[in-house]
Scaffold this active site. Sequence first.
Site, short mmCIF file in Angstrom:
data_model
loop_
_atom_site.label_atom_id
_atom_site.label_comp_id
_atom_site.label_asym_id
_atom_site.label_seq_id
_atom_site.Cartn_x
_atom_site.Cartn_y
_atom_site.Cartn_z
N PRO A 180 37.36 42.36 61.06
CA PRO A 180 37.77 41.07 60.49
C PRO A 180 38.35 40.19 61.58
CG PRO A 180 39.35 42.79 59.94
CD PRO A 180 38.22 43.47 60.62
N ALA A 223 39.70 36.12 62.13
CA ALA A 223 39.97 34.80 61.57
C ALA A 223 39.16 33.74 62.29
CB ALA A 223 41.46 34.48 61.67
N GLN A 265 39.86 41.96 53.77
CA GLN A 265 41.13 42.24 54.42
C GLN A 265 42.18 41.26 53.95
OE1 GLN A 265 42.48 41.37 58.59
NE2 GLN A 265 42.31 43.59 58.84
N CYS A 281 47.58 41.98 63.15
CA CYS A 281 47.39 40.63 63.69
C CYS A 281 48.59 40.24 64.55
CB CYS A 281 47.22 39.62 62.56
SG CYS A 281 47.03 37.91 63.17
N LYS A 290 44.50 48.41 59.11
CA LYS A 290 44.18 48.21 60.53
C LYS A 290 45.47 47.84 61.24
CE LYS A 290 40.90 45.81 63.58
NZ LYS A 290 41.75 45.09 64.52
N ASN A 310 38.86 50.74 67.68
CA ASN A 310 38.65 49.31 67.93
C ASN A 310 39.28 48.93 69.26
OD1 ASN A 310 40.26 46.35 66.81
ND2 ASN A 310 38.12 46.47 67.34
N ASP A 368 37.73 46.71 73.06
CA ASP A 368 36.92 46.72 74.28
C ASP A 368 35.54 47.34 74.10
OD1 ASP A 368 38.99 45.48 75.53
OD2 ASP A 368 39.61 47.18 76.77
#
Length: 329
Positions: free
Chosen positions: A16, A18, A70, A102, A141, A202, A204
Amino acid sequence: MKIGNLEFKNNVFLAPMAGVTDISFRGLCKEQGCGLVYTEMVSAKALYYGSENTKTLLRIADEERPVAVQIFGHEPEIMAEVVREHFNHRDDICIIDVNMGCPAPKIVKNGDGSALMKDPKLAAEIIRKIKEVSTKPVTAKFRKGFDDENINAVEFAIELEKAGADAIAIHGRTRSQMYSGTADWDIIKEIKKHVKIPVIGNGDVFSGEDAKRMKEHTGCDAIMVARGSMGNPWLFKEIERALKGEEPLDITPEEKINMCIRHYELAVKYDGVHKATREMRKHAAWYVKGLPKCTDIRNKLNTLNTSEEVIELLNNYKKELENMNKISE
Protein backbone atom coordinates in the site's frame (compact mmCIF):
# COMPACT_ATOMS: atom_id res chain seq x y z
CA MET A 1 1.20 -19.65 1.73
CA LYS A 2 -2.18 -19.02 3.33
CA ILE A 3 -3.41 -15.94 5.17
CA GLY A 4 -6.38 -17.21 7.08
CA ASN A 5 -8.06 -19.44 4.53
CA LEU A 6 -6.85 -17.37 1.58
CA GLU A 7 -4.40 -18.60 -1.04
CA PHE A 8 -2.92 -16.53 -3.84
CA LYS A 9 -1.67 -17.28 -7.34
CA ASN A 10 1.76 -16.23 -6.06
CA ASN A 11 3.25 -14.66 -2.96
CA VAL A 12 4.49 -11.40 -4.49
CA PHE A 13 2.36 -8.49 -3.30
CA LEU A 14 1.99 -4.78 -4.09
CA ALA A 15 2.53 -2.66 -0.97
CA PRO A 16 0.00 0.00 0.00
CA MET A 17 1.41 3.40 -1.01
CA ALA A 18 -0.39 6.70 -0.51
CA GLY A 19 -0.85 8.55 -3.79
CA VAL A 20 0.36 5.57 -5.82
CA THR A 21 -1.65 2.36 -5.38
CA ASP A 22 -4.95 3.69 -6.65
CA ILE A 23 -7.52 1.79 -8.69
CA SER A 24 -5.73 2.51 -11.99
CA PHE A 25 -2.27 1.34 -10.93
CA ARG A 26 -3.42 -1.72 -8.99
CA GLY A 27 -5.16 -3.21 -12.02
CA LEU A 28 -2.00 -2.92 -14.13
CA CYS A 29 0.08 -4.62 -11.43
CA LYS A 30 -2.44 -7.45 -11.09
CA GLU A 31 -2.36 -7.90 -14.87
CA GLN A 32 1.44 -8.20 -14.71
CA GLY A 33 1.38 -11.04 -12.21
CA CYS A 34 0.96 -9.45 -8.78
CA GLY A 35 -0.52 -11.98 -6.35
CA LEU A 36 -2.32 -9.45 -4.14
CA VAL A 37 -2.78 -5.69 -4.30
CA TYR A 38 -3.44 -3.29 -1.41
CA THR A 39 -5.36 -0.03 -1.39
CA GLU A 40 -3.78 3.22 -0.39
CA MET A 41 -3.99 3.65 3.37
CA VAL A 42 -7.44 4.75 4.49
CA SER A 43 -8.23 6.74 7.61
CA ALA A 44 -10.52 4.71 9.88
CA LYS A 45 -11.63 7.87 11.64
CA ALA A 46 -12.54 9.59 8.37
CA LEU A 47 -14.62 6.57 7.34
CA TYR A 48 -16.24 6.48 10.77
CA TYR A 49 -17.43 10.05 10.30
CA GLY A 50 -18.61 9.46 6.73
CA SER A 51 -15.96 11.22 4.62
CA GLU A 52 -16.95 10.89 0.95
CA ASN A 53 -13.41 11.64 -0.24
CA THR A 54 -12.11 8.74 1.83
CA LYS A 55 -14.69 6.40 0.33
CA THR A 56 -13.27 7.02 -3.16
CA LEU A 57 -10.05 5.32 -2.02
CA LEU A 58 -12.09 2.13 -1.64
CA ARG A 59 -13.20 1.81 -5.25
CA ILE A 60 -12.21 -1.63 -6.54
CA ALA A 61 -12.31 -2.83 -10.16
CA ASP A 62 -13.31 -6.34 -11.18
CA GLU A 63 -9.90 -7.14 -12.64
CA GLU A 64 -8.06 -6.56 -9.34
CA ARG A 65 -10.40 -8.46 -6.99
CA PRO A 66 -10.07 -9.41 -4.24
CA VAL A 67 -8.07 -6.59 -2.67
CA ALA A 68 -6.51 -6.02 0.74
CA VAL A 69 -7.62 -2.77 2.32
CA GLN A 70 -5.23 -0.91 4.61
CA ILE A 71 -6.58 1.28 7.37
CA PHE A 72 -4.80 3.54 9.84
CA GLY A 73 -5.73 4.94 13.22
CA HIS A 74 -5.06 4.42 16.91
CA GLU A 75 -8.52 4.02 18.49
CA PRO A 76 -9.36 0.30 18.71
CA GLU A 77 -13.12 0.68 19.06
CA ILE A 78 -13.45 3.06 16.11
CA MET A 79 -11.27 0.86 13.91
CA ALA A 80 -13.27 -2.24 14.81
CA GLU A 81 -16.56 -0.47 14.11
CA VAL A 82 -15.30 0.69 10.70
CA VAL A 83 -14.37 -2.87 9.77
CA ARG A 84 -17.76 -4.19 10.88
CA GLU A 85 -19.71 -1.43 9.14
CA HIS A 86 -17.73 -0.92 5.92
CA PHE A 87 -15.79 -4.08 5.08
CA ASN A 88 -17.40 -7.24 6.41
CA HIS A 89 -20.09 -7.29 3.73
CA ARG A 90 -17.78 -6.59 0.77
CA ASP A 91 -16.79 -9.56 -1.38
CA ASP A 92 -14.15 -7.49 -3.21
CA ILE A 93 -12.12 -7.02 -0.02
CA CYS A 94 -10.26 -10.06 1.30
CA ILE A 95 -7.92 -8.77 4.04
CA ILE A 96 -7.98 -5.98 6.62
CA ASP A 97 -4.45 -4.63 7.05
CA VAL A 98 -3.54 -2.15 9.78
CA ASN A 99 -0.88 0.45 9.05
CA MET A 100 1.62 0.52 11.91
CA GLY A 101 4.59 1.71 9.88
CA CYS A 102 3.82 4.92 8.01
CA PRO A 103 6.62 7.40 8.87
CA ALA A 104 4.92 10.59 7.63
CA PRO A 105 5.14 13.33 10.30
CA LYS A 106 1.44 14.25 10.16
CA ILE A 107 0.46 10.59 10.63
CA VAL A 108 2.91 9.97 13.48
CA LYS A 109 1.94 13.23 15.20
CA ASN A 110 -1.63 11.95 15.53
CA GLY A 111 -0.47 8.70 17.12
CA ASP A 112 -1.06 6.64 13.99
CA GLY A 113 1.25 4.67 11.69
CA SER A 114 4.71 3.99 13.11
CA ALA A 115 3.82 5.86 16.33
CA LEU A 116 2.11 2.62 17.35
CA MET A 117 5.50 0.92 17.52
CA LYS A 118 6.10 2.95 20.68
CA ASP A 119 3.00 1.37 22.25
CA PRO A 120 2.90 -2.39 21.50
CA LYS A 121 0.02 -2.94 23.95
CA LEU A 122 -2.18 -0.47 22.08
CA ALA A 123 -1.15 -1.99 18.74
CA ALA A 124 -2.10 -5.45 20.02
CA GLU A 125 -5.41 -4.14 21.34
CA ILE A 126 -6.23 -2.73 17.89
CA ILE A 127 -5.66 -6.16 16.33
CA ARG A 128 -7.64 -7.85 19.10
CA LYS A 129 -10.66 -5.56 18.73
CA ILE A 130 -10.73 -5.85 14.94
CA LYS A 131 -10.42 -9.64 15.14
CA GLU A 132 -13.48 -9.75 17.41
CA VAL A 133 -15.70 -8.33 14.66
CA SER A 134 -13.94 -9.03 11.34
CA THR A 135 -15.15 -11.74 8.97
CA LYS A 136 -11.83 -11.45 7.09
CA PRO A 137 -8.18 -12.10 8.00
CA VAL A 138 -6.50 -9.26 9.88
CA THR A 139 -2.86 -8.33 9.25
CA ALA A 140 -0.48 -5.51 10.11
CA LYS A 141 2.46 -3.77 8.47
CA PHE A 142 5.16 -2.21 10.61
CA ARG A 143 8.85 -1.29 10.67
CA LYS A 144 12.10 -2.41 12.28
CA GLY A 145 11.49 0.05 15.09
CA PHE A 146 10.80 3.71 15.73
CA ASP A 147 14.48 4.70 15.69
CA ASP A 148 17.90 3.14 16.24
CA GLU A 149 17.48 3.33 20.02
CA ASN A 150 14.14 1.52 19.85
CA ILE A 151 14.48 -1.59 17.65
CA ASN A 152 11.55 -3.69 18.84
CA ALA A 153 10.16 -5.38 15.73
CA VAL A 154 10.63 -8.93 17.06
CA GLU A 155 8.79 -8.25 20.32
CA PHE A 156 6.18 -6.23 18.44
CA ALA A 157 5.57 -9.12 16.04
CA ILE A 158 5.13 -11.56 18.92
CA GLU A 159 2.55 -9.27 20.58
CA LEU A 160 0.56 -8.96 17.35
CA GLU A 161 0.59 -12.73 16.87
CA LYS A 162 -0.72 -13.22 20.40
CA ALA A 163 -3.47 -10.69 19.67
CA GLY A 164 -4.63 -12.79 16.71
CA ALA A 165 -2.95 -11.28 13.64
CA ASP A 166 -3.19 -13.65 10.68
CA ALA A 167 0.03 -12.37 9.05
CA ILE A 168 2.51 -9.52 9.38
CA ALA A 169 4.54 -7.45 6.91
CA ILE A 170 7.86 -5.94 7.98
CA HIS A 171 9.71 -3.06 6.36
CA GLY A 172 13.36 -3.33 7.32
CA ARG A 173 13.84 0.36 8.15
CA THR A 174 13.13 2.39 11.27
CA ARG A 175 10.67 5.25 11.27
CA SER A 176 13.52 7.76 11.62
CA GLN A 177 15.15 6.38 8.46
CA MET A 178 12.00 7.11 6.47
CA TYR A 179 13.07 5.67 3.07
CA SER A 180 16.78 6.44 3.29
CA GLY A 181 19.66 4.07 3.83
CA THR A 182 19.41 0.33 3.37
CA ALA A 183 16.60 -1.96 4.50
CA ASP A 184 17.70 -4.44 7.17
CA TRP A 185 16.67 -7.89 5.98
CA ASP A 186 18.18 -9.50 9.08
CA ILE A 187 15.27 -8.21 11.17
CA ILE A 188 12.83 -9.95 8.82
CA LYS A 189 14.83 -13.17 9.18
CA GLU A 190 14.78 -12.83 12.98
CA ILE A 191 11.04 -12.24 13.11
CA LYS A 192 10.47 -15.30 10.92
CA LYS A 193 12.24 -17.39 13.58
CA HIS A 194 9.99 -16.13 16.37
CA VAL A 195 6.44 -16.31 14.95
CA LYS A 196 4.34 -19.02 13.35
CA ILE A 197 2.10 -16.77 11.25
CA PRO A 198 3.16 -15.79 7.69
CA VAL A 199 5.84 -13.11 7.46
CA ILE A 200 5.88 -10.76 4.46
CA GLY A 201 9.22 -9.09 3.71
CA ASN A 202 9.37 -5.49 2.48
CA GLY A 203 12.19 -3.10 1.64
CA ASP A 204 14.66 -2.59 -1.22
CA VAL A 205 13.11 -4.95 -3.76
CA PHE A 206 13.75 -3.27 -7.10
CA SER A 207 14.44 -6.31 -9.31
CA GLY A 208 13.74 -9.98 -9.64
CA GLU A 209 17.20 -10.70 -8.28
CA ASP A 210 16.51 -8.53 -5.20
CA ALA A 211 13.37 -10.54 -4.48
CA LYS A 212 15.21 -13.83 -4.87
CA ARG A 213 17.94 -12.68 -2.47
CA MET A 214 15.38 -11.48 0.09
CA LYS A 215 13.57 -14.81 -0.04
CA GLU A 216 16.80 -16.77 0.36
CA HIS A 217 18.19 -14.51 3.10
CA THR A 218 15.10 -14.12 5.27
CA GLY A 219 12.99 -17.20 4.58
CA CYS A 220 9.97 -14.89 4.38
CA ASP A 221 6.68 -16.38 3.21
CA ALA A 222 5.88 -13.56 0.78
CA ILE A 223 7.54 -10.53 -0.76
CA MET A 224 5.99 -7.07 -0.75
CA VAL A 225 7.07 -4.65 -3.48
CA ALA A 226 6.77 -0.91 -2.95
CA ARG A 227 8.82 1.83 -4.68
CA GLY A 228 10.31 -0.68 -7.14
CA SER A 229 6.93 -0.95 -8.84
CA MET A 230 6.65 2.77 -9.60
CA GLY A 231 6.70 3.08 -13.38
CA ASN A 232 7.47 -0.64 -13.50
CA PRO A 233 4.40 -2.88 -13.10
CA TRP A 234 6.37 -5.57 -14.97
CA LEU A 235 8.44 -6.08 -11.82
CA PHE A 236 5.96 -8.67 -10.57
CA LYS A 237 6.41 -10.77 -13.67
CA GLU A 238 10.17 -10.35 -13.42
CA ILE A 239 10.14 -11.54 -9.80
CA GLU A 240 8.10 -14.60 -10.73
CA ARG A 241 10.67 -15.43 -13.38
CA ALA A 242 13.61 -14.89 -11.03
CA LEU A 243 12.12 -17.16 -8.38
CA LYS A 244 11.80 -19.85 -11.05
CA GLY A 245 15.40 -19.30 -12.18
CA GLU A 246 14.37 -17.75 -15.51
CA GLU A 247 16.02 -14.84 -17.32
CA PRO A 248 14.88 -11.26 -16.53
CA LEU A 249 12.46 -9.44 -18.81
CA ASP A 250 13.67 -6.99 -21.45
CA ILE A 251 11.13 -4.17 -21.52
CA THR A 252 11.57 -1.85 -24.49
CA PRO A 253 11.18 1.95 -24.30
CA GLU A 254 8.14 1.63 -26.58
CA GLU A 255 6.51 -0.81 -24.15
CA LYS A 256 7.11 1.64 -21.31
CA ILE A 257 5.38 4.45 -23.19
CA ASN A 258 2.49 2.19 -24.18
CA MET A 259 1.99 1.23 -20.54
CA CYS A 260 2.17 4.87 -19.50
CA ILE A 261 -0.59 5.71 -22.00
CA ARG A 262 -2.75 2.82 -20.76
CA HIS A 263 -2.22 3.94 -17.19
CA TYR A 264 -3.23 7.49 -18.09
CA GLU A 265 -6.36 6.31 -19.95
CA LEU A 266 -7.42 4.27 -16.90
CA ALA A 267 -6.83 7.28 -14.66
CA VAL A 268 -9.05 9.42 -16.92
CA LYS A 269 -11.74 6.71 -16.84
CA TYR A 270 -11.84 6.61 -13.04
CA ASP A 271 -10.95 10.17 -12.03
CA GLY A 272 -11.65 12.46 -14.97
CA VAL A 273 -9.23 14.44 -17.11
CA HIS A 274 -8.28 17.16 -14.61
CA LYS A 275 -7.26 14.91 -11.73
CA ALA A 276 -5.78 12.22 -14.00
CA THR A 277 -3.57 14.69 -15.86
CA ARG A 278 -2.27 16.13 -12.60
CA GLU A 279 -1.71 12.76 -10.90
CA MET A 280 -0.09 11.14 -13.94
CA ARG A 281 2.75 13.65 -14.00
CA LYS A 282 4.61 11.71 -11.31
CA HIS A 283 3.74 8.31 -12.82
CA ALA A 284 4.90 9.40 -16.28
CA ALA A 285 8.18 10.62 -14.78
CA TRP A 286 8.73 7.13 -13.36
CA TYR A 287 7.87 5.40 -16.66
CA VAL A 288 10.28 7.52 -18.72
CA LYS A 289 13.10 7.66 -16.16
CA GLY A 290 16.39 6.79 -17.81
CA LEU A 291 15.07 7.10 -21.36
CA PRO A 292 16.55 9.63 -23.84
CA LYS A 293 15.24 13.18 -23.41
CA CYS A 294 13.17 12.10 -20.39
CA THR A 295 13.69 15.47 -18.68
CA ASP A 296 12.18 17.31 -21.66
CA ILE A 297 9.16 15.00 -21.63
CA ARG A 298 8.62 15.48 -17.91
CA ASN A 299 8.78 19.25 -18.27
CA LYS A 300 6.34 19.26 -21.19
CA LEU A 301 3.88 16.99 -19.37
CA ASN A 302 3.80 19.44 -16.49
CA THR A 303 2.36 22.10 -18.82
CA LEU A 304 -0.44 20.01 -20.39
CA ASN A 305 -4.06 19.99 -19.26
CA THR A 306 -6.02 17.82 -21.71
CA SER A 307 -5.95 14.09 -22.43
CA GLU A 308 -5.51 14.73 -26.16
CA GLU A 309 -2.35 16.75 -25.52
CA VAL A 310 -0.90 14.17 -23.13
CA ILE A 311 -1.52 11.19 -25.41
CA GLU A 312 -0.24 13.07 -28.47
CA LEU A 313 2.96 13.99 -26.64
CA LEU A 314 3.55 10.41 -25.48
CA ASN A 315 2.82 8.92 -28.91
CA ASN A 316 5.18 11.39 -30.59
CA TYR A 317 7.83 10.56 -27.99
CA LYS A 318 7.37 6.86 -28.70
CA LYS A 319 7.87 7.43 -32.44
CA GLU A 320 10.98 9.47 -31.70
CA LEU A 321 12.39 6.64 -29.59
CA GLU A 322 11.60 4.11 -32.32
CA ASN A 323 13.42 6.23 -34.90
CA MET A 324 16.41 6.64 -32.61
CA ASN A 325 16.51 2.86 -32.16
CA LYS A 326 16.45 2.28 -35.94
CA ILE A 327 19.32 4.72 -36.45
CA SER A 328 21.40 3.01 -33.75
CA GLU A 329 20.87 -0.36 -35.46
